[in-house]
Structure formats: C-alpha cells, structure tokens
Design an enzyme around this catalytic site. Structure first.
Site: not given
Length: 394
Positions: A130-131, A133, A248
């Site tokens: 997951q990109g 931050s 999440e």
C-alpha cells in the site's frame, strides 16, 4: 445485538480450529520455531502459508465465489479470525492485499479489475503493498506530493512513499498520487495499481526499533503504467482511500482482541513469577488494578468489533465510527506495553532465551508505538471523532 452464534456457525468454528491445529507450521509462535535470518526465506514461509490457506478454503471466506472466494458471510470470517488469533496463527505475507486492497477493489473496482486481480491475490501468487504515506504526508494524507501525469495513453508517476509494508516482497502496489494540482488538496487525487517490477521503482528497507523489517521506502522515478490502472475514477482517490482506511481501522478488531487476550495472559503469568519488595507482583494492589483495567478494555474491544461488523453486515460500509475503535485499541495496546515494562522492572532491558518472558513484553511495548501512528495517528482519529461523529466545530 445478538452475540450468540448458531449451531451451524459453531460447527464451522470447530472445523476451522481443527484445520488450523493440523496446518500451522510446527513450533510456530514458540521458541522452538526457527525463524530464518534471510528476509527472502521469511517471505517464502509466509507466502506458503497464504497458499495453504487458499487450498484449505480459508482465504477470501466472505468473498464472492466468482472471484475465488468461499461465498460465505462476514460471520464466518469473524469466526476464523478468532480461532486463528487464539492459536497465534501466522498472518501471511498478503495481509495488506486481503484486508485492505481486496475490500476496496470489491467496492470501487471494475468487473475486469476484480476478475484480473482478486483470484491471484487469494492464491498467494501476487502480493500487494500500500503506497499512501509520504515523508511529509503521514497524518495529513491529503498533502501527498507524489504526482501522476497522463502522457499519451499512459500515466507517468514520480514521487516517494514511506512505511510501505512488504514492498520488498510485493508484485503490486495500490497507491495514491496527485493528478490535478489546481483542485483543493482533498480533490485531484487518484488511486493507481502499479506493478512493482516497473522500471523506475526503487525499494529501500526500514529496520524498526524492534528489529522487524516489514517497512520500506519506495521511490518512483518516471514510472509508466497503463491508463486503465485506475480504481474509482480519476481525481476520486480521496473517497476510495477513505474506504480503504475504514477497513484498516474498523474490521480487524476481533482478531486483534483475541491476540491481545493471549498477550494479556502472558503478562499475568509473568506477573505471577516476579516479586517486588518481597511481594508477588500479581498480589500487589497497584498491579492488580492495572491488570483488571486491561482485562476489561480487551473485553470492550470485542464488543466494539462485533458492533462494527454488525454495521458492515447491515449497511455494507463503515463510517467514521471506525476511528473510535482504532483509537481505542491502539491506546489500550500501548498501555499494555508500558505496564509490561513496568512489571519487568530491572529485567526490562534484557531480551533472549534465558530472560523473563523471552522478550515478549518488550516486543509489545516497542511494536505498540507504531500502532498509534499507522492508519491515522491518534491525534487524527480524535479530530475525526470530534468533527464527524460528535459534530463539533473545527
């Protein structure tokens, strides 16, 4: 709310438990298990577990069958998560893909995207990271500066991501990039699907204070991807990302609750084995009160989780209330870590096979600090609760 499981569901629980007992790697979660130093070998163990879950029918439990799932409900998913938590089963290497990307794609993806990406994800053939931050856009996710420009019929991406879990093992990344700098910062963001073997991607590991090596920096230097690798529409990435963060923050509490209960039981046992000032720690009124508070909070977390899953079953989505749960469990786990070190006292700095608890309580303390940061810091969660749940002014 009906908190009881029916007879058929309890049968499913027993089947899941028996399968887990028979398939968890020998010695897993105990000092007997030999965890290799080589990161590639670690990844192989976790990927094999994902494949074994798929073969056993415990991957994608609530997913539609047309995408490789089992076609059951979130209740069966909850039951499996609880039993896996009780036995401290491995999480696998594709936890980001299964728990975050897949639900997002089911909500926002095209039929072609679902057919292409979900089956190999479940089988363990393609790992996802997951990109979201960035170095200057963690708590304020809308401040991302990674940009994507449409050049001909392809998107060209430039920028940097950080704290990217499993990027060093992943075949794919679902990431956010800014596609329109003229729009307000919550607008003009798009979610992309990027092959990690693309030319121009560099992955650099970040070793955590507890020695774990799951996090990475990822650099994108003129990375070119097909125009159709967009989920949810161009400039609609903020809405898609909020859906991802809802999963999440809110859907993992029941599995966590069971694992936290296991950690709490370990903390109690260690308390019974240590003395301070000639008195057993477990009999000291101060520590007994602290332990009782933790026990109560772990039980509260279970009911929070059941309520959230009930909302998901009835409404099909999660709201800002998921922030309540994320703030609650991360704060509670942080306090558990602090209490663990307080119980250890002068034994706290020592970790190894011959030390008290073999470093379990130190691991809780060090790991729990990051939990108050990822998926939105505690400060951000408080803002969301104040503004979007309580309706307070900004």
């Amino acid at each position: 709310m009906d908190l009881a499981f029916n007879e058929k569901q309890e049968e499913y629980r027993q089947q899941a438990r028996e399968w887990l007992i028979n398939n968890i790697p020998e010695g897993w979660g105990t000092p007997v298990f030999e965890w290799p130093d080589d990161e590639a070998e670690r990844g192989k163990i976790l990927r094999n577990w994902d494949r074994k879950l798929y073969e056993g029918g415990y991957a994608g439990i609530s997913w539609p069958k047309e995408y490789g799932g089992q076609g059951l409900t979130h209740v069966e998913e909850i039951i499996y998560d609880e039993e896996a938590g009780k036995l401290n089963a491995p999480g696998g290497i594709n936890v980001i893909g299964k728990l975050l990307f897949a639900p997002t794609l089911l909500l926002f993806g095209t039929e072609e995207q679902k057919q292409r990406f979900l089956p190999p994800l479940l089988k363990g053939d393609e790992v996802w990271c997951q990109g979201f931050s960035e170095p200057n856009a963690g708590s304020d996710l809308a401040a991302i500066q990674t940009r994507a420009e449409l050049v001909g019929d392809r998107w060209v991406i430039n920028g940097q991501k950080v704290w990217t879990s499993f990027a060093h093992h992943a075949e794919w990344c679902f990431m956010l990039a800014r596609t329109d700098h003229d729009l307000p910062k919550h607008k003009g963001i798009t979610l992309f699907l990027v092959p990690m073997n693309s030319e121009g991607i560099t992955v650099r590991p970040l070793v955590q204070i507890n020695g774990n090596r799951d996090f990475n920096e990822v650099f994108f230097d003129h990375v070119s991807i097909p125009q159709e690798n967009v989920v949810g529409g161009v400039n609609n990435g903020w809405n898609v990302a909020m859906g991802t963060l809802g999963f999440e923050r809110g859907t993992l509490a029941l599995g966590r609750q069971v694992r936290f209960q296991n950690e709490f039981n370990t903390l109690v046992q260690i308390s019974k084995s240590l003395n301070k000032n000639g008195e057993n720690i477990s009999q000291n009124s101060y520590y007994r009160q602290k332990l009782a508070e933790l026990f109560a909070e772990i039980r509260i977390l279970r009911y929070h989780g059941l309520k959230t899953i009930s909302q998901l079953l009835n409404e099909g989505k999660l709201g800002p209330e998921a922030s309540l749960q994320k703030l609650f469990w991360s704060t509670m786990h942080l306090n558990m870590g602090k209490l663990g070190l307080e119980v250890l006292g002068e034994e706290g700095p020592y970790i190894g096979k011959e030390t008290v608890g073999r470093g379990v309580l130190q691991e809780i303390d060090l790991g729990s600090r990051g939990e108050t940061i990822y998926a939105g810091t505690s400060q951000i969660q408080k803002n969301i609760i104040a503004e979007r749940v309580l309706g307070m002014p900004r």
